[in-house]
Scaffold this active site. Structure first.
Site, PDB file in Angstrom:
ATOM      1  CG  PHE A  93      -2.366  -0.075   0.956  1.00 26.39           C
ATOM      2  CD1 PHE A  93      -2.880  -1.037   0.107  1.00 26.39           C
ATOM      3  CD2 PHE A  93      -3.252   0.818   1.547  1.00 26.39           C
ATOM      4  CE1 PHE A  93      -4.239  -1.124  -0.138  1.00 26.39           C
ATOM      5  CE2 PHE A  93      -4.612   0.749   1.313  1.00 26.39           C
ATOM      6  CZ  PHE A  93      -5.115  -0.230   0.464  1.00 26.39           C
TER       7      PHE A  93
ATOM      8  CD  GLN B 105      -5.872  10.186   3.587  1.00 24.64           C
ATOM      9  OE1 GLN B 105      -6.644   9.258   3.782  1.00 24.64           O
ATOM     10  NE2 GLN B 105      -4.578  10.116   3.893  1.00 24.64           N
TER      11      GLN B 105
ATOM     12  CG  HIS C 146      -8.622   7.521  -1.340  1.00 24.84           C
ATOM     13  ND1 HIS C 146      -8.344   7.056  -2.603  1.00 24.84           N
ATOM     14  CD2 HIS C 146      -8.375   6.485  -0.505  1.00 24.84           C
ATOM     15  CE1 HIS C 146      -7.938   5.798  -2.535  1.00 24.84           C
ATOM     16  NE2 HIS C 146      -7.942   5.430  -1.273  1.00 24.84           N
TER      17      HIS C 146
ATOM     18  CG  LEU D  14     -12.350   4.432  -1.375  1.00 24.64           C
ATOM     19  CD1 LEU D  14     -11.487   5.675  -1.372  1.00 24.64           C
ATOM     20  CD2 LEU D  14     -12.326   3.770   0.003  1.00 24.64           C
TER      21      LEU D  14
ATOM     22  CD  GLU E 280      -3.220   3.683  -0.848  1.00 20.19           C
ATOM     23  OE1 GLU E 280      -2.012   3.612  -0.574  1.00 20.19           O
ATOM     24  OE2 GLU E 280      -4.006   4.459  -0.271  1.00 20.19           O
TER      25      GLU E 280
ATOM     26  NE  ARG F 225      -5.057   6.173   1.161  1.00 21.97           N
ATOM     27  CZ  ARG F 225      -5.972   5.619   1.931  1.00 21.97           C
ATOM     28  NH1 ARG F 225      -6.569   6.353   2.867  1.00 21.97           N
ATOM     29  NH2 ARG F 225      -6.290   4.336   1.806  1.00 21.97           N
TER      30      ARG F 225
ATOM     31  CG  HIS G 161     -11.012   8.242   2.128  1.00 16.38           C
ATOM     32  ND1 HIS G 161     -12.117   7.414   2.043  1.00 16.38           N
ATOM     33  CD2 HIS G 161     -10.013   7.479   2.650  1.00 16.38           C
ATOM     34  CE1 HIS G 161     -11.798   6.206   2.473  1.00 16.38           C
ATOM     35  NE2 HIS G 161     -10.543   6.211   2.869  1.00 16.38           N
TER      36      HIS G 161
ATOM     37  NE  ARG H  12      -6.803   7.124   7.076  1.00 13.34           N
ATOM     38  CZ  ARG H  12      -7.089   6.187   6.170  1.00 13.34           C
ATOM     39  NH1 ARG H  12      -6.427   5.047   6.147  1.00 13.34           N
ATOM     40  NH2 ARG H  12      -8.035   6.406   5.268  1.00 13.34           N
TER      41      ARG H  12
END
Length: 602
Positions: A127, A240, A242, A256, A259, A317, A382, A417
C-alpha cells in the site's frame, strides 16, 4: 420540556463502527454495563468503506530468496511518521505500531477470515507509503469483515444497542461529562443517557464537501459535541483527499476506489496515455531512491514483489492526489475530468479474486468492466487526520469522563494518513478507549443531569419546526459543499480561504432561521437542520486552521506557501478551543521525540 426516556450505564459508546465496537468489547470485558448508540443501523458503519486492508507489521510475505520480509514495528513507525510529515504524536505512533499486530491476530481469534499465503499465514499486500507488504486483507472487503467480526463478538458479550438514535449534545455536571441527549430518528422522541464515562467513536465529517466517499452519517456530530463540551481539537485543517474516487457516472462521483487496486498493480495514466507518476516533479525529496524510476523496473516489481523500488503509484496519498490534481489542471485529464486507473493487465481471474467489490462496483454503477478497460478517477474527500485531542495512553480527551477513538480522535496520522492505518487505529485505540473508560467509570458515581441543558437542546432542535418561514437546510448544505469544494479542497490560498470563511459566516447567520415542514416523525429535513449546524461550525474551524498554518505539509497544500516550514510549523500542532462564543486557534509545540526513536530514522 417534553417527556424523554432515561437510561443509565457505566460506559456509553457513541458510534458503532470499528472503534466503537472494539471499545464496547473492552469495556464489557472489564465488567461494565455498556450501551452503544448508532446513528444508523448496527453493521452499517463507515468502517466497511475501508476495503484494502488493515496495516500491521506481521512480516508474513516471502522475498525472492525465500526468507520473510524483515518488517517490524520500527519500520512501520518510520513509515507512519514520514507519511504524516512528522506532525504525528510520536507516542501514539509507537503504541499503535507495537500493538497493531496483536490486534489483527486477535481478530483472527474472534473469527475473522483473512486471505492466506501458500503456507497458511495471513496474506499481506503493498500500500502507499508502506515499505513492506503489511496490509492484512480479505479481498477488497476487509472493513466489512472487521465489522462482522467485532459485531458478533460484542453481541455475544451482552450489550444494549440503540439503533437509529442521534446524539446531539453531551451533558455536563461541572467540568465532567455525565450523559448525552438525543432523539430517535424514526419518531423524533427524545432520549437521555446517564453514564459514568462516554467514548466518542463517531467517525469523520466529509459531508460538507461536494465530492466525498463518506456516507450520509459523516456530518461532524461527535467532534462538534466534544468541542461544545470544552474539548480541544487538533490539526483540523488536515483533511485527506483519497487520490482515487470514481469520476463516472456523475451520480457516483466521489465513491471510493480502494488503494488495493494500485497495491495489486494498478497504474495511473493521464489523458495522453502517459504514466505520469514517473515525472520527477511529483517525487518528494523524502522518498527519492525508494521508488521505481522506469516502467520496466515497476514491471519487475509486479512479478517478483521486491521489497524496495515500488511503483510511484504507491507514494502516500497526499502526493498522488496532488499529482492527479496537477495533471487535470494542466489539461492532461481523462474524458470526464479525471485520470485513468488501469488494472486490466492483471487478468480477469486475478481481478475478480483479489478485487471482487471493485469489479462489481464499476460493473453495476458505471457499466465499466475493469478486467478490460480502465477506471476514471479523481481525488475525493475521504478521511480527516484532525479531530479531538486525546491522551496517547488512555484516549482521554481534555474533558473528564470523555474518551475518543478512531477517526474522530487526532494525533496518530499527522498531516496525512497512510492507507490501512485507519483499520488498525480503530482496533488499537478502540480497545484502549474502552479499557480506560471502564477504569474511570469504576472510580465515580453517576453524575447529576442538568434539566436546563436538556431544555436548551430541546428548544434548539424544535425551533426549525416552529419557525413559520425561514431557510431550507438543504439549500444551505448545498452552498456549503460548493464553498468547501472550491476553496478548501486540495489546493488552498489565503484569498480562497478568506472567501470560504466569509461565506461560512453568512451561512451560519442564515442557519439561525431554518424552517422545516411537517413534524418530527420520519422527517429527514428535520435531521438535516441539526446536522447543517454541526457542519458549518466544523467547516469554520477547518478553514481557520488552514489559514493559520502558513506552509504546505501533507494534506495542507497552500499555493501561496508551497514549501514545508520545518523550523516552526514542523514543530507545532494547531489547537482549536472554544472561547465563549468564539473559536480560538493557537499553535502548540509537538512533544519531543526521544533519542531512541530518532535513531530509527538514521
Amino acid at each position: 420540556m417534553e417527556n424523554y426516556e432515561t437510561y443509565d450505564y457505566d460506559v456509553l459508546v457513541i458510534g458503532a463502527g470499528g472503534a466503537g465496537l472494539r471499545a464496547v468489547i473492552a469495556a464489557r470485558e472489564a465488567g461494565c454495563r455498556v450501551a452503544v448508540v448508532c446513528k444508523s443501523l448496527l453493521g452499517k458503519a463507515h468502517t466497511v468503506m475501508a476495503e484494502g486492508g488493515v496495516a500491521a507489521a506481521l512480516g508474513n510475505m516471502d522475498q525472492p530468496d525465500g526468507t520473510k520480509e524483515p518488517d517490524s514495528w520500527e519500520v512501520h513507525f518510520v513509515d507512519t511518521m514520514k507519511g504524516g510529515a512528522f506532525l504525528n504524536n510520536w507516542r501514539m505512533v509507537e503504541i499503535f505500531t507495537k500493538e497493531a499486530p496483536e490486534r489483527v491476530l486477535e481478530l483472527e481469534q474472534y473469527g475473522a477470515v483473512f486471505d492466506r499465503t501458500p503456507d497458511g499465514l495471513i496474506a499481506e499486500r503493498p500500500f502507499g507509503g508502506h515499505k513492506y507488504r503489511r496490509l492484512n486483507h480479505v479481498g477488497d472487503r476487509t472493513g466489512l469483515e472487521i465489522i462482522r467480526t467485532l459485531q458478533d463478538k460484542a453481541v455475544s458479550l451482552g450489550i444494549d444497542v440503540f439503533m437509529e438514535v442521534v446524539i446531539t449534545r453531551l451533558l455536563k455536571d461541572g467540568d465532567r461529562v455525565v450523559g448525552a441527549f438525543g432523539y430517535y430518528r424514526e419518531s423524533g422522541n427524545f432520549i437521555v443517557f446517564r453514564a459514568k464515562a462516554i467514548v466518542l467513536a463517531t467517525g469523520g465529517w466529509g459531508r460538507m464537501y461536494r465530492y466525498t466517499s463518506n456516507s450520509w452519517e459523516g456530518t461532524g456530530d461527535g467532534v462538534m459535541m466534544a468541542f461544545e463540551a470544552g474539548a480541544e481539537l487538533l490539526d483540523m485543517e488536515m483533511v485527506q483527499f483519497h487520490p482515487t474516487g470514481m469520476v463516472w457516472p456523475p451520480g457516483m462521483r466521489g465513491i471510493l476506489v480502494t488503494e488495493g487496486v494500485r497495491g495489486e498493480g494498478g497504474i495511473l495514466r493521464n489523458g495522453k496515455g502517459e504514466r505520469f507518476m514517473f515525472n520527477p516533479k511529483y517525487m518528494p525529496e523524502l522518498y527519492r531512491g525508494q521508488f521505481a524510476e522506469t516502467e520496466e523496473e515497476a514491471e519487475r516489481w509486479l512479478t517478483d514483489k521486491q521489497n524496495n523500488r515500488r511503483p510511484p503509484e504507491l507514494l502516500p496519498r497526499d502526493v498522488v492526489s496532488r499529482a492527479i490534481y496537477r495533471e487535470v489542471e494542466e489539461g492532461r485529464g481523462s474524458e470526464h475530468g479525471g485520470v485513468y486507473l488501469d488494472i486490466s493487465h492483471r487478468g480477469a481471474d486475478y481481478i475478480k479474486r483479489k478485487l471482487p467489490s471493485m469489479y462489481e462496483q464499476f460493473h453495476a454503477l458505471g457499466d465499466v468492466d475493469i478486467t478490460k478497460q480502465p477506471m476514471e478517477v479523481y481525488p475525493t474527500i475521504h478521511y480527516t487526520m484532525g479531530g479531538v485531542k486525546v491522551d496517547p495512553e488512555t484516549c482521554a480527551t481534555t474533558v473528564p469522563g470523555l474518551y475518543a477513538a478512531g477517526e474522530v480522535a487526532a494525533g496518530l496520522h499527522g498531516a496525512n494518513r497512510l492507507g490501512g492505518n485507519s483499520l488498525s487505529d480503530i482496533l488499537v485505540f478502540g480497545k484502549r478507549a474502552g479499557e480506560h473508560a471502564a477504569l474511570y467509570a469504576k472510580t465515580v458515581n453517576l453524575g447529576k443531569i442538568d434539566e436546563q441543558q436538556i431544555a436548551e437542546e430541546e428548544d434548539y432542535l424544535l425551533l426549525p419546526l416552529e419557525t413559520k418561514e425561514g431557510e431550507n437546510p438543504y439549500d444551505i448544505h448545498r452552498e456549503l459543499q460548493e464553498t468547501m469544494q472550491k476553496h478548501a479542497m486540495i489546493a488552498r490560498t489565503e484569498k480562497g480561504l478568506l472567501e470560504a470563511l466569509e461565506k461560512i459566516q453568512e451561512l451560519q447567520k442564515r442557519a439561525e432561521h431554518l424552517h422545516v415542514d411537517g413534524d418530527r416523525c420520519f422527517n429527514p429535513g428535520w435531521h438535516a437542520a441539526r446536522e447543517i449546524r454541526f457542519m458549518l461550525k466544523t467547516s469554520e474551524i477547518i478553514v481557520r486552521c488552514a489559514l493559520e498554518r502558513k506552509e504546505s505539509r501533507g494534506a495542507q497544500w497552500r499555493l501561496d506557501y508551497p514549501d514545508r516550514d520545518d523550523e516552526f510549523w514542523g514543530k507545532h500542532n494547531l489547537i482549536a478551543v472554544k472561547d465563549g462564543q468564539h473559536i480560538k486557534i493557537e499553535p502548540r509545540p509537538l512533544p519531543e521525540m526521544p533519542e531512541r526513536l530518532k535513531a530509527l530514522f538514521k
